[in-house]
Design an enzyme around this catalytic site. Structure first.
Site, mmCIF file in Angstrom:
data_model
loop_
_atom_site.group_PDB
_atom_site.id
_atom_site.type_symbol
_atom_site.label_atom_id
_atom_site.label_comp_id
_atom_site.label_asym_id
_atom_site.label_seq_id
_atom_site.Cartn_x
_atom_site.Cartn_y
_atom_site.Cartn_z
ATOM 1 N N TRP A 171 11.937 -7.002 19.522
ATOM 2 C CA TRP A 171 11.410 -7.860 20.580
ATOM 3 C C TRP A 171 11.789 -9.324 20.473
ATOM 4 O O TRP A 171 11.364 -10.132 21.271
ATOM 5 C CB TRP A 171 9.860 -7.750 20.609
ATOM 6 C CG TRP A 171 9.378 -6.355 20.716
ATOM 7 C CD1 TRP A 171 8.840 -5.583 19.725
ATOM 8 C CD2 TRP A 171 9.419 -5.528 21.885
ATOM 9 N NE1 TRP A 171 8.544 -4.338 20.196
ATOM 10 C CE2 TRP A 171 8.885 -4.273 21.528
ATOM 11 C CE3 TRP A 171 9.856 -5.732 23.210
ATOM 12 C CZ2 TRP A 171 8.775 -3.225 22.435
ATOM 13 C CZ3 TRP A 171 9.741 -4.687 24.108
ATOM 14 C CH2 TRP A 171 9.200 -3.443 23.723
ATOM 15 N N VAL B 120 -0.177 5.172 0.132
ATOM 16 C CA VAL B 120 -1.271 6.133 0.167
ATOM 17 C C VAL B 120 -0.742 7.456 0.712
ATOM 18 O O VAL B 120 0.052 7.473 1.653
ATOM 19 C CB VAL B 120 -2.411 5.591 1.051
ATOM 20 C CG1 VAL B 120 -3.494 6.640 1.248
ATOM 21 C CG2 VAL B 120 -2.999 4.320 0.444
ATOM 22 N N LYS C 288 12.370 7.309 8.363
ATOM 23 C CA LYS C 288 10.984 7.749 8.575
ATOM 24 C C LYS C 288 10.947 9.139 9.186
ATOM 25 O O LYS C 288 11.425 9.349 10.288
ATOM 26 C CB LYS C 288 10.340 6.761 9.548
ATOM 27 C CG LYS C 288 8.844 6.810 9.572
ATOM 28 C CD LYS C 288 8.292 5.685 8.759
ATOM 29 C CE LYS C 288 6.820 5.517 8.983
ATOM 30 N NZ LYS C 288 6.502 4.238 9.555
ATOM 31 N N GLU D 279 -1.238 -4.500 13.756
ATOM 32 C CA GLU D 279 -0.194 -5.400 14.265
ATOM 33 C C GLU D 279 -0.652 -6.166 15.509
ATOM 34 O O GLU D 279 -0.333 -7.349 15.674
ATOM 35 C CB GLU D 279 1.073 -4.606 14.573
ATOM 36 C CG GLU D 279 2.244 -5.457 14.991
ATOM 37 C CD GLU D 279 3.530 -4.668 14.937
ATOM 38 O OE1 GLU D 279 4.183 -4.660 13.876
ATOM 39 O OE2 GLU D 279 3.877 -4.017 15.956
ATOM 40 N N ARG E 255 2.941 12.163 8.676
ATOM 41 C CA ARG E 255 1.675 11.972 9.375
ATOM 42 C C ARG E 255 0.934 13.248 9.715
ATOM 43 O O ARG E 255 -0.234 13.212 10.022
ATOM 44 C CB ARG E 255 1.926 11.158 10.650
ATOM 45 C CG ARG E 255 2.254 9.725 10.288
ATOM 46 C CD ARG E 255 2.513 8.884 11.492
ATOM 47 N NE ARG E 255 2.739 7.494 11.089
ATOM 48 C CZ ARG E 255 3.193 6.557 11.901
ATOM 49 N NH1 ARG E 255 3.445 6.845 13.161
ATOM 50 N NH2 ARG E 255 3.366 5.333 11.471
ATOM 51 N N ASP F 52 4.845 -3.527 4.343
ATOM 52 C CA ASP F 52 4.883 -2.068 4.439
ATOM 53 C C ASP F 52 5.719 -1.522 3.288
ATOM 54 O O ASP F 52 6.693 -2.150 2.869
ATOM 55 C CB ASP F 52 5.581 -1.645 5.734
ATOM 56 C CG ASP F 52 4.640 -1.583 6.919
ATOM 57 O OD1 ASP F 52 3.524 -2.120 6.833
ATOM 58 O OD2 ASP F 52 5.048 -0.992 7.949
ATOM 59 N N PHE G 26 0.842 -1.192 0.000
ATOM 60 C CA PHE G 26 0.000 0.000 0.000
ATOM 61 C C PHE G 26 0.877 1.240 0.000
ATOM 62 O O PHE G 26 1.863 1.300 0.722
ATOM 63 C CB PHE G 26 -0.900 0.038 1.247
ATOM 64 C CG PHE G 26 -2.038 -0.932 1.178
ATOM 65 C CD1 PHE G 26 -1.802 -2.297 1.181
ATOM 66 C CD2 PHE G 26 -3.361 -0.475 1.099
ATOM 67 C CE1 PHE G 26 -2.859 -3.203 1.099
ATOM 68 C CE2 PHE G 26 -4.418 -1.374 1.023
ATOM 69 C CZ PHE G 26 -4.167 -2.725 1.020
HETATM 70 N N1 UDP Z 1 0.398 3.570 4.782
HETATM 71 C C1 UDP Z 1 0.248 4.438 3.706
HETATM 72 N N2 UDP Z 1 -0.147 5.721 3.949
HETATM 73 C C2 UDP Z 1 -0.375 6.197 5.206
HETATM 74 C C3 UDP Z 1 -0.200 5.317 6.296
HETATM 75 C C4 UDP Z 1 0.190 4.005 6.048
HETATM 76 O O1 UDP Z 1 0.462 4.056 2.555
HETATM 77 O O2 UDP Z 1 -0.724 7.375 5.346
HETATM 78 C C5 UDP Z 1 0.761 2.167 4.514
HETATM 79 C C6 UDP Z 1 2.223 2.017 4.075
HETATM 80 O O3 UDP Z 1 2.360 0.866 3.273
HETATM 81 C C7 UDP Z 1 2.909 1.832 5.412
HETATM 82 C C8 UDP Z 1 1.919 0.937 6.129
HETATM 83 O O4 UDP Z 1 0.634 1.415 5.713
HETATM 84 O O5 UDP Z 1 4.205 1.268 5.258
HETATM 85 C C9 UDP Z 1 2.008 0.937 7.662
HETATM 86 O O6 UDP Z 1 2.135 2.217 8.177
HETATM 87 P P1 UDP Z 1 3.514 2.700 8.806
HETATM 88 O O7 UDP Z 1 4.645 2.187 7.983
HETATM 89 O O8 UDP Z 1 3.472 4.183 9.011
HETATM 90 O O9 UDP Z 1 3.505 1.955 10.219
HETATM 91 P P2 UDP Z 1 4.761 1.667 11.147
HETATM 92 O O10 UDP Z 1 5.797 0.953 10.321
HETATM 93 O O11 UDP Z 1 5.286 2.991 11.639
HETATM 94 O O12 UDP Z 1 4.200 0.818 12.241
HETATM 95 MN MN MN Z 2 6.225 0.711 8.301
#
Ligand code: UDP
Ligand code: MN
Length: 298
Positions: free
Chosen positions: A181, A67, A290, A248, A296, A156, A65
């Protein structure tokens, strides 16, 4: 769940490709207490796997994904690295779920690789984008993916492949040990502890803490995983609760109830800002940088 079933073929036996003999760096971390292999760099025999899958070829899907800003920042480099390292010499279909076709990057794919792009709606909160994946994935597997691939991974997009990520990772249901973990006892990992959430796991229970950035399996199994998780997420929404680590937490509950048949070592989803310990030999996939502010807050 009727999916395109794997062909009638001799089973690839664990003892043919997997070396469960532990050395000092892994201690007892190569096989779970329910006899699932934990795949580390030096546990598998690549040529045995390659020979088997040459005789009995499979197609592997990879769902990702991208987005909002994740599409702009991550998708291109994720796909370039996947094209280079994911299931080299196998047939691969990349399933890309994005919110704006016009930002799809141009990617030169190797032979045996193809792309399918789908448009999904942007959700308001990043937590919702992350959680909605379970529902969207299950719908797409049901509607078409199960007739197109044998195995499918969900990942992801904020990651990069760094070395070959291959046939050793294929299995019925595959879970990823979380980099932070994997040495911790289940009592100390961040499972959901609120009893009113569907993701609740009682203190002292659980096997491992799995990372939702990577999971996979046969199309049939991934359909089950994502359907169950989506159902649990919807139930929580109705009850006005949200699990601490969103999708998760629900994935961890699913794999606690239905143990994975294969587990991947943290080499398959490593955070480069962590100090590498001797058990981490070849890193195959890493978290990308990140910037939470940029991603965000919009
Ligand atoms: N994602 C996206 N747009 C967003 C939020 C999430 O495309 O605005 C998708 C993307 O593939 C991302 C995944 O959802 O890698 C999980 O979100 P994120 O990587 O931010 O989670 P984290 O790794 O921080 O737990
Ligand atoms: Mn991620």
């Amino acid at each position: 769940y009727q999916c395109w079933s794997l062909k009638d073929q001799p089973e690839l036996r664990l003892s043919d490709w997997f070396n469960a003999t532990t050395d000092s760096t892994h201690m007892d971390m190569r096989v779970t207490n329910w006899s699932a292999p934990i795949v580390w760099t030096d546990t598998y025999n690549e040529s045995v796997l390659a020979d088997y899958y040459t005789k009995y070829p499979v197609t592997v899907g990879l769902i990702v994904f991208a987005v909002g800003r994740y599409l702009l920042y991550y998708l291109g480099r994720f796909l370039e690295s996947a094209n280079r390292f994911f299931m080299v010499n196998q047939k691969v279909i990349f399933y890309i779920m994005l919110d704006d076709f016009s930002h799809m990057p141009w990617i030169d794919l190797d032979r045996h690789r193809t792309l399918k792009i789908f448009k999904i709606k942007q959700a308001r909160r990043w937590q919702d984008v992350s959680m909605i994946r379970m529902k969207v994935i299950s719908e797409h597997i049901e509607e078409h993916i199960r007739r197109e691939v044998d195995y499918v991974f969900c990942m992801d997009v904020d990651q990069l492949f760094k070395a070959e990520y291959g046939l050793e990772t294929l299995g019925d249901s595959v879970a990823q040990l979380h980099t932070y973990w994997y040495k911790e006892s289940p009592g100390k990992v961040p499972y959901e502890r609120n009893e009113s959430s569907e993701a609740y796991i009682a203190a002292g229970e659980g096997d491992f803490y799995y990372h939702a950035a990577v999971f996979g399996g046969t199309a049939t199994q991934v359909l089950r995983i994502t359907k169950e998780c989506a159902k649990a997420i919807m139930k929580d929404k109705k009850n006005n609760v949200e699990a601490v680590w969103h999708d998760e937490s629900h994935l961890n509950k699913y794999f606690f109830l239905h143990r994975p048949s294969k587990i991947l070592s943290p080499e398959y989803c490593w955070d480069l800002s962590q100090n590498k310990t001797p058990d981490i030999k070849t890193v195959k996939l890493v978290w990308n940088f990140k910037n939470y502010e940029l991603l965000r807050n919009h």
